[in-house]
Write an enzyme that holds these catalytic residues in place. Structure first.
Site: not given
Ligand code: NDP
Ligand code: 2IT
Length: 445
Positions: A125, A165
């Site tokens: 990460k 992420d």
């Molecule tokens: P994005 O940046 O697309 O969206 C994040 C969302 O979460 C936004 O709505 C944001 O609100 C909110 N958020 C972020 N930080 C905080 C915080 N400290 N408190 C409250 N709300 C918060 O990220 P993703 O959708 O890609 O990721 C979301 C989660 O999923 C994370 O935990 C990530 O690690 C996990 N994840 C992502 C993957 C991926 O493929 N993208 C894969 C697997 C897991 P705001 O806009 O107000 O900041």
């Molecule tokens: O938390 C996760 O699994 C991710 N943000 C996706 C990682 C990836 O390599 O696609």
């Protein structure tokens, strides 16, 4: 004395004040105690001690020039946690809260998650404390270019393959890839989540949210339940949340609430996802704007209130420790029967215990949100084969992978007499494969 108590003690001593990292390790070591009892030779070979120590951690300065001509300085990181079963693989997070503890917990979880996908990927990460909010496109580009100007020497298609992420999506991956290519003169699958006309895979955008719903549906079916007709609350409104909402709706659910870091919206008639996508994906606005377009929808300040709404299924998809004990109690009192983690470690340990104690179906992030990295793995395969697969082909493969993950975690939980404990199943199933590979590759690793 517990065999792994010393391992935990050493982690705390070696990584003082890194509370998220301690939390992630402690949850996993609890599950692994029984494995340590079965395999004293693994204890002797230091497999557990090695498993909790990242192979390599890179920290670097990222300086860039903002639109006003001022020099800004941020900190960049890459935690290359474990490469026993494949090249390091995992996302990059750009958020002001980013620090070593958060990236180490995420890297550690990624090792187990990637193992569960069945694909040859190690865990890593990275990211930065850079805050993308309110930055112009030019500032984002210059930041990404500066970040890659150091990161490029540590990554490669067979070494380490970063992705997105929080705060890192298609646009950022584009700027990062462009700079890598410029520096190395190499067009390869060094990043995933790329644009589909230049090496990206169809379904990668949807994959984490879709995969989450596929695995939750598997667990629900086992108990003769389903998304069909269920009321669903989803925190966040980013990449994972939006496509979790889309798939939940396709499966017949009514998504009644979503949030961002300022507040949440409640739309009892079911969220209109076209409006949501327009606000969040196209205009990069705030979720409160939703009520301007939907009669009857309400906006509330603060994120926690979303868990006080009555729902059948809760999908936390925002960030770590967003669901605390009070929220878990409210969910249970309101009849919520399943929680699937789209985010990484969104439940505090107290909330997790409460849900499990009350018989709520609980799918941990390392299994439930593995669809994103699994599809990144499929993107790497397509890059190696120099081809691109159709949407349905990737989607079917994603569904198979999620079904297989459910089967693995369910089988392992049953084998150890802990039927329905998918947290235990995911920790043990993910660990076994990595541990065997570490042993076979010798100790100086
Ligand atoms: P994005 O940046 O697309 O969206 C994040 C969302 O979460 C936004 O709505 C944001 O609100 C909110 N958020 C972020 N930080 C905080 C915080 N400290 N408190 C409250 N709300 C918060 O990220 P993703 O959708 O890609 O990721 C979301 C989660 O999923 C994370 O935990 C990530 O690690 C996990 N994840 C992502 C993957 C991926 O493929 N993208 C894969 C697997 C897991 P705001 O806009 O107000 O900041
Ligand atoms: O938390 C996760 O699994 C991710 N943000 C996706 C990682 C990836 O390599 O696609």
């Amino acid at each position: 004395m517990d065999l792994l108590a010393q391992v935990m003690e050493d982690v705390v001593k070696r990584n003082p004040h890194e509370t998220e990292f301690h939390q992630a390790i402690s949850e996993v070591l609890e599950s692994l105690e029984i494995v340590a009892k079965e395999h004293p030779e693994w204890v002797r070979a230091g497999v557990f001690n090695r498993f909790v120590e990242p192979e390599r951690q890179i920290i670097f300065r990222v300086s860039w020039i903002d639109d006003a001509g001022n020099t800004q300085v941020n900190r960049g990181y890459r935690v290359q946690f474990n490469s026993a079963i494949g090249p390091y693989k995992g996302g990059l997070r750009f958020h002001p809260s980013v620090n070593a503890s958060i990236l180490k917990f995420l890297g550690f979880e990624q090792v187990l998650k990637n193992s569960l996908t069945g694909l040859p990927m190690g865990g890593a990460k990275g990211g930065s404390d850079f805050d993308p909010k309110g930055k112009s496109d030019g500032e984002i580009m210059r930041f990404c270019q500066s970040f890659m100007s150091e990161l490029y020497r540590h990554i490669g298609q067979f070494t380490d393959v970063p992705a997105g992420d929080i705060g890192v999506g298609r646009r950022e991956i584009g700027y990062l890839f462009g700079q890598y290519k410029r520096l190395v003169n190499d067009f390869s699958g060094v990043l995933t989540g790329k644009g589909c006309s230049w090496g990206g895979s169809l379904v990668r955008t949807e994959a984490t949210g879709y995969g989450l719903c596929y695995i939750v549906e598997e667990a629900l079916h086992k108990k003769n339940l389903s998304f069909d007709g269920a009321r669903v609350s989803i925190s966040g409104s980013g990449n994972v949340s939006i496509y979790a909402a889309e798939k939940a709706m396709q499966l017949g659910a009514r998504v009644i609430a979503m949030s961002d870091s300022n507040g949440f919206i409640h739309d009892e008639n079911g969220i209109d996802l076209d409006i949501m996508k327009d606000i969040k994906e196209v205009r990069k606005g705030r979720i409160r704007e939703y009520i301007e377009y939907r009669q009857g929808a309400r906006y509330y300040d603060g994120c926690n209130g979303i868990w006080k709404l009555k729902c059948d299924i809760a999908l936390p998809c925002a960030t770590q420790n967003e669901v605390d004990l009070d929220s878990a109690i409210a969910l249970i009192q309101n009849g919520c029967f399943a929680v699937g983690e789209g985010a990484n470690m969104p439940l505090t340990p107290e909330a997790l215990r409460e849900l499990i104690h009350n018989g709520v179906i609980y799918l941990p992030g390392k299994a439930a949100n593995a669809g994103g990295v699994a599809t990144s793995g499929l993107e790497m395969t397509q890059n190696s084969q120099r081809c691109s697969w159709a949407f349905d082909k990737v989607d079917i493969k994603l569904k198979c992978i999620m079904t297989d993950i459910f089967c693995q975690i369910d089988t392992v939980a049953c084998r150890y007499g802990r039927e329905g404990d998918y947290e235990f199943g995911a920790n043990v199933a993910g660990f076994l494969k990595v541990a065997k590979a570490m042993l076979e590759q010798g100790i100086a690793y």
